[in-house]
Write a protein that holds these residues in place. Structure first.
Motif, PDB file in Angstrom:
ATOM      1  N   THR A 177       0.741  -1.237  -0.005  1.00 62.42           N
ATOM      2  CA  THR A 177      -0.017   0.032  -0.098  1.00 62.42           C
ATOM      3  C   THR A 177       0.821   1.127  -0.031  1.00 62.42           C
ATOM      4  OG1 THR A 177      -1.651  -1.323   1.252  1.00 62.42           O
ATOM      5  CG2 THR A 177      -1.910   0.979   1.210  1.00 62.42           C
ATOM      6  N   SER A 178       1.902   1.382   0.794  1.00 63.15           N
ATOM      7  CA  SER A 178       2.671   2.490   0.779  1.00 63.15           C
ATOM      8  C   SER A 178       3.476   2.753  -0.478  1.00 63.15           C
ATOM      9  CB  SER A 178       3.751   2.467   2.235  1.00 63.15           C
ATOM     10  OG  SER A 178       4.627   1.457   2.059  1.00 63.15           O
ATOM     11  N   PHE A 179       3.927   1.371  -1.045  1.00 69.26           N
ATOM     12  CA  PHE A 179       4.530   1.698  -2.280  1.00 69.26           C
ATOM     13  C   PHE A 179       3.518   1.900  -3.531  1.00 69.26           C
ATOM     14  CE2 PHE A 179       8.171   0.124   0.058  1.00 69.26           C
ATOM     15  CZ  PHE A 179       9.320   0.473  -0.596  1.00 69.26           C
ATOM     16  N   GLY A 180       2.333   2.128  -3.296  1.00 64.39           N
ATOM     17  CA  GLY A 180       1.300   2.172  -4.312  1.00 64.39           C
ATOM     18  C   GLY A 180       0.970   1.121  -5.138  1.00 64.39           C
ATOM     19  N   LEU A 181       1.369  -0.016  -4.751  1.00 62.20           N
ATOM     20  CA  LEU A 181       1.139  -1.164  -5.553  1.00 62.20           C
ATOM     21  C   LEU A 181      -0.314  -1.938  -5.372  1.00 62.20           C
ATOM     22  CD1 LEU A 181       4.441  -3.278  -5.170  1.00 62.20           C
ATOM     23  CD2 LEU A 181       3.525  -2.212  -7.235  1.00 62.20           C
ATOM     24  N   THR A 182      -1.081  -1.687  -4.497  1.00 58.53           N
ATOM     25  CA  THR A 182      -2.461  -1.930  -4.209  1.00 58.53           C
ATOM     26  C   THR A 182      -3.242  -0.965  -3.402  1.00 58.53           C
ATOM     27  OG1 THR A 182      -3.861  -3.882  -3.413  1.00 58.53           O
ATOM     28  CG2 THR A 182      -1.739  -3.230  -2.167  1.00 58.53           C
ATOM     29  N   ARG A 183      -4.384  -1.152  -3.536  1.00 63.55           N
ATOM     30  CA  ARG A 183      -5.481  -0.186  -2.409  1.00 63.55           C
ATOM     31  C   ARG A 183      -6.192  -1.247  -1.833  1.00 63.55           C
ATOM     32  NH1 ARG A 183      -7.863   5.593  -4.019  1.00 63.55           N
ATOM     33  NH2 ARG A 183      -8.114   5.562  -1.829  1.00 63.55           N
ATOM     34  N   PRO A 184      -6.006  -1.433  -0.645  1.00 59.65           N
ATOM     35  CA  PRO A 184      -6.873  -2.463   0.108  1.00 59.65           C
ATOM     36  C   PRO A 184      -8.374  -2.122   0.244  1.00 59.65           C
ATOM     37  CG  PRO A 184      -5.518  -1.315   1.679  1.00 59.65           C
ATOM     38  CD  PRO A 184      -5.033  -0.874   0.236  1.00 59.65           C
ATOM     39  N   THR A 185      -9.278  -3.081   0.036  1.00 59.18           N
ATOM     40  CA  THR A 185     -10.626  -2.746   0.362  1.00 59.18           C
ATOM     41  C   THR A 185     -10.899  -2.841   1.750  1.00 59.18           C
ATOM     42  OG1 THR A 185     -11.243  -5.084   0.234  1.00 59.18           O
ATOM     43  CG2 THR A 185     -11.095  -3.925  -2.093  1.00 59.18           C
ATOM     44  N   ARG A 186     -12.199  -2.609   2.121  1.00 67.94           N
ATOM     45  CA  ARG A 186     -12.534  -2.750   3.591  1.00 67.94           C
ATOM     46  C   ARG A 186     -12.351  -4.160   3.933  1.00 67.94           C
ATOM     47  NH1 ARG A 186     -17.362   1.677   3.547  1.00 67.94           N
ATOM     48  NH2 ARG A 186     -15.966   3.230   3.969  1.00 67.94           N
ATOM     49  N   GLN A 187     -12.790  -5.029   3.069  1.00 66.95           N
ATOM     50  CA  GLN A 187     -12.694  -6.660   3.482  1.00 66.95           C
ATOM     51  C   GLN A 187     -11.151  -6.974   3.712  1.00 66.95           C
ATOM     52  OE1 GLN A 187     -14.603  -8.022  -0.006  1.00 66.95           O
ATOM     53  NE2 GLN A 187     -16.530  -9.040   1.201  1.00 66.95           N
ATOM     54  N   ILE A 188     -10.588  -6.465   3.011  1.00 65.61           N
ATOM     55  CA  ILE A 188      -9.015  -6.684   3.102  1.00 65.61           C
ATOM     56  C   ILE A 188      -8.686  -6.386   4.495  1.00 65.61           C
ATOM     57  CG2 ILE A 188      -6.639  -6.663   2.374  1.00 65.61           C
ATOM     58  CD1 ILE A 188      -7.862  -6.667  -0.453  1.00 65.61           C
ATOM     59  N   ILE A 189      -8.829  -4.899   4.621  1.00 66.61           N
ATOM     60  CA  ILE A 189      -8.564  -4.459   5.877  1.00 66.61           C
ATOM     61  C   ILE A 189      -9.060  -5.257   7.071  1.00 66.61           C
ATOM     62  CG2 ILE A 189      -8.794  -2.351   7.408  1.00 66.61           C
ATOM     63  CD1 ILE A 189      -8.520  -0.644   4.743  1.00 66.61           C
ATOM     64  N   GLY A 190     -10.396  -5.556   7.115  1.00 64.34           N
ATOM     65  CA  GLY A 190     -10.894  -6.471   8.063  1.00 64.34           C
ATOM     66  C   GLY A 190     -10.261  -7.704   8.446  1.00 64.34           C
ATOM     67  N   CYS A 191      -9.806  -8.399   7.077  1.00 58.39           N
ATOM     68  CA  CYS A 191      -9.045  -9.725   7.173  1.00 58.39           C
ATOM     69  C   CYS A 191      -7.739  -9.459   8.014  1.00 58.39           C
ATOM     70  CB  CYS A 191      -9.001 -10.108   6.063  1.00 58.39           C
ATOM     71  SG  CYS A 191     -10.537 -10.870   5.480  1.00 58.39           S
ATOM     72  N   VAL A 192      -7.124  -8.369   7.408  1.00 60.17           N
ATOM     73  CA  VAL A 192      -5.633  -8.182   8.175  1.00 60.17           C
ATOM     74  C   VAL A 192      -5.955  -7.917   9.522  1.00 60.17           C
ATOM     75  CG1 VAL A 192      -3.873  -6.303   8.306  1.00 60.17           C
ATOM     76  CG2 VAL A 192      -4.723  -7.437   5.894  1.00 60.17           C
ATOM     77  N   THR A 193      -6.963  -7.180  10.177  1.00 57.24           N
ATOM     78  CA  THR A 193      -6.984  -6.672  11.523  1.00 57.24           C
ATOM     79  C   THR A 193      -7.390  -8.183  12.164  1.00 57.24           C
ATOM     80  OG1 THR A 193      -8.278  -4.711  10.964  1.00 57.24           O
ATOM     81  CG2 THR A 193      -8.673  -5.545  12.997  1.00 57.24           C
ATOM     82  N   ILE A 194      -8.086  -9.077  11.786  1.00 63.11           N
ATOM     83  CA  ILE A 194      -8.414 -10.422  12.423  1.00 63.11           C
ATOM     84  C   ILE A 194      -7.143 -11.252  12.455  1.00 63.11           C
ATOM     85  CG2 ILE A 194      -9.182 -12.607  11.820  1.00 63.11           C
ATOM     86  CD1 ILE A 194     -11.799 -11.204  10.823  1.00 63.11           C
ATOM     87  N   ILE A 195      -6.136 -10.989  11.577  1.00 63.46           N
ATOM     88  CA  ILE A 195      -4.812 -11.635  11.264  1.00 63.46           C
ATOM     89  C   ILE A 195      -3.928 -11.037  12.569  1.00 63.46           C
ATOM     90  CG2 ILE A 195      -2.432 -12.177  10.508  1.00 63.46           C
ATOM     91  CD1 ILE A 195      -4.372 -12.284   7.651  1.00 63.46           C
ATOM     92  N   CYS A 196      -4.057  -9.706  12.731  1.00 60.26           N
ATOM     93  CA  CYS A 196      -3.175  -9.053  13.968  1.00 60.26           C
ATOM     94  C   CYS A 196      -3.596  -9.317  15.064  1.00 60.26           C
ATOM     95  CB  CYS A 196      -3.455  -7.473  13.734  1.00 60.26           C
ATOM     96  SG  CYS A 196      -2.553  -6.872  12.053  1.00 60.26           S
ATOM     97  N   LEU A 197      -4.976  -9.326  15.259  1.00 63.66           N
ATOM     98  CA  LEU A 197      -5.606  -9.798  16.678  1.00 63.66           C
ATOM     99  C   LEU A 197      -5.343 -11.169  16.900  1.00 63.66           C
ATOM    100  CD1 LEU A 197      -9.033  -7.961  16.420  1.00 63.66           C
ATOM    101  CD2 LEU A 197      -6.914  -7.356  17.880  1.00 63.66           C
ATOM    102  N   GLY A 198      -5.488 -12.060  16.074  1.00 65.69           N
ATOM    103  CA  GLY A 198      -5.199 -13.575  16.261  1.00 65.69           C
ATOM    104  C   GLY A 198      -3.803 -13.955  16.549  1.00 65.69           C
ATOM    105  N   THR A 199      -2.922 -13.325  15.999  1.00 68.20           N
ATOM    106  CA  THR A 199      -1.403 -13.291  16.056  1.00 68.20           C
ATOM    107  C   THR A 199      -1.041 -12.755  17.569  1.00 68.20           C
ATOM    108  OG1 THR A 199      -0.821 -13.263  13.901  1.00 68.20           O
ATOM    109  CG2 THR A 199       0.984 -12.741  15.401  1.00 68.20           C
ATOM    110  N   ALA A 200      -1.779 -11.563  17.821  1.00 68.87           N
ATOM    111  CA  ALA A 200      -1.348 -10.963  19.216  1.00 68.87           C
ATOM    112  C   ALA A 200      -2.036 -12.070  20.420  1.00 68.87           C
ATOM    113  CB  ALA A 200      -2.037  -9.475  19.401  1.00 68.87           C
ATOM    114  N   PHE A 201      -3.178 -12.461  20.138  1.00 71.48           N
ATOM    115  CA  PHE A 201      -3.791 -13.239  21.104  1.00 71.48           C
ATOM    116  C   PHE A 201      -2.858 -14.695  21.481  1.00 71.48           C
ATOM    117  CE2 PHE A 201      -7.969 -11.094  20.797  1.00 71.48           C
ATOM    118  CZ  PHE A 201      -7.721 -10.162  21.761  1.00 71.48           C
ATOM    119  N   ALA A 202      -2.359 -15.225  20.130  1.00 69.42           N
ATOM    120  CA  ALA A 202      -1.598 -16.412  20.266  1.00 69.42           C
ATOM    121  C   ALA A 202      -0.410 -16.323  20.837  1.00 69.42           C
ATOM    122  CB  ALA A 202      -1.673 -17.013  18.756  1.00 69.42           C
ATOM    123  N   GLY A 203       0.134 -15.002  20.972  1.00 71.72           N
ATOM    124  CA  GLY A 203       1.416 -14.615  21.520  1.00 71.72           C
ATOM    125  C   GLY A 203       1.251 -14.482  23.076  1.00 71.72           C
ATOM    126  N   LEU A 204       0.229 -14.135  23.528  1.00 67.18           N
ATOM    127  CA  LEU A 204       0.078 -13.685  24.748  1.00 67.18           C
ATOM    128  C   LEU A 204       0.406 -14.976  25.935  1.00 67.18           C
ATOM    129  CD1 LEU A 204      -3.347 -11.867  24.941  1.00 67.18           C
ATOM    130  CD2 LEU A 204      -1.016 -10.946  25.213  1.00 67.18           C
TER     131      LEU A 204
END
Length: 186
Positions: free
Chosen positions: A95-122
C-alpha cells in the motif's frame, strides 16, 4: 529437516547457501538451454544491479538469516504463529509503495490476523525480546523483498526465472558471509 536433525549437519546457513546456489544453477541451465526466455541481459548493467537486484538479494538473505536466528530464542510454535503476521506487513508495504489499494474486506481480514497473532502470543512462556526482534525484522525483510520483486516483475517485465537468476547469487553471497561468521568460528 532430515539433514539438520537426523544426519546431524548443524550448519543451517550453509545448507541455505547450497540451496540458493542450486536454485541459481537450475536457472542458469534453463536459460542456457533456451527453456526460458532471457530477454533482459542488456538491461542489467551495474546501476540497475545495484539499485534493483542488490536490495532484493540482501532482503532475501536477511529473511533467511534472521528467520533462522529467531529459532534460537523462540519456540518453533511461536515462530510459526508470528509468521502469520507477514501478510500484514506485505500489505502495508504494498500500500505504501502504491502497488495496491486494500478494500474494507481486506483491512478487516488483516485486522483479524493481527488480533489472532497477538492473542496467540499472549501465552508464550519462553518469550525473548531478541528473538521477537529477529523474527519481526525477518518478516519485514520478506515483505519488502516481495514488494521490490513485484515492482521488478511488473515494471521491467522480468520473468520469475530471470529474477531468480539475478537475485540468488547476491542472496547466496550474503548468506555465505553470515555462515562463515556464525557457523565456522570454531
Amino acid at each position: 529437516k532430515h539433514v539438520l536433525s537426523d544426519v546431524g549437519f548443524a550448519f543451517p546457513l550453509s545448507l541455505s547457501f547450497l540451496t540458493l546456489t542450486f536454485s541459481w544453477a537450475v536457472c542458469w541451465v534453463a536459460i542456457r538451454l533456451g527453456v526460458v526466455d532471457f530477454k533482459h541481459k542488456d538491461m542489467v548493467d551495474r546501476k540497475f544491479y545495484v539499485t534493483n537486484i542488490l536490495p532484493i538479494g540482501a532482503l532475501s538473505a536477511g529473511t533467511i538469516v534472521l528467520g533462522m536466528a529467531s529459532y534460537l530464542f523462540l519456540t518453533v510454535s511461536f515462530v510459526q504463529m508470528l509468521k502469520a503476521f507477514t501478510p500484514v506487513m506485505t500489505l502495508a508495504f504494498m500500500t505504501s509503495f502504491g502497488l495496491t489499494r486494500p478494500t474494507r474486506q481486506i483491512i478487516g481480514c488483516v485486522t483479524i490476523i493481527c488480533l489472532g497473532t497477538a492473542f496467540a502470543g499472549l501465552g508464550e512462556l519462553n518469550f525473548s525480546l531478541l528473538g521477537m526482534g529477529c523474527m519481526l525484522t525477518a518478516q519485514m525483510c520478506e515483505a519488502l523483498k516481495l514488494v521490490f520483486t513485484q515492482l521488478m516483475l511488473k515494471n521491467f517485465k522480468f520473468n520469475v526465472v530471470e529474477t531468480l537468476y539475478y537475485v540468488t547469487p547476491i542472496s547466496a553471497a550474503w548468506v555465505l558471509l553470515f555462515a562463515i561468521i556464525v557457523e565456522f568460528r570454531h
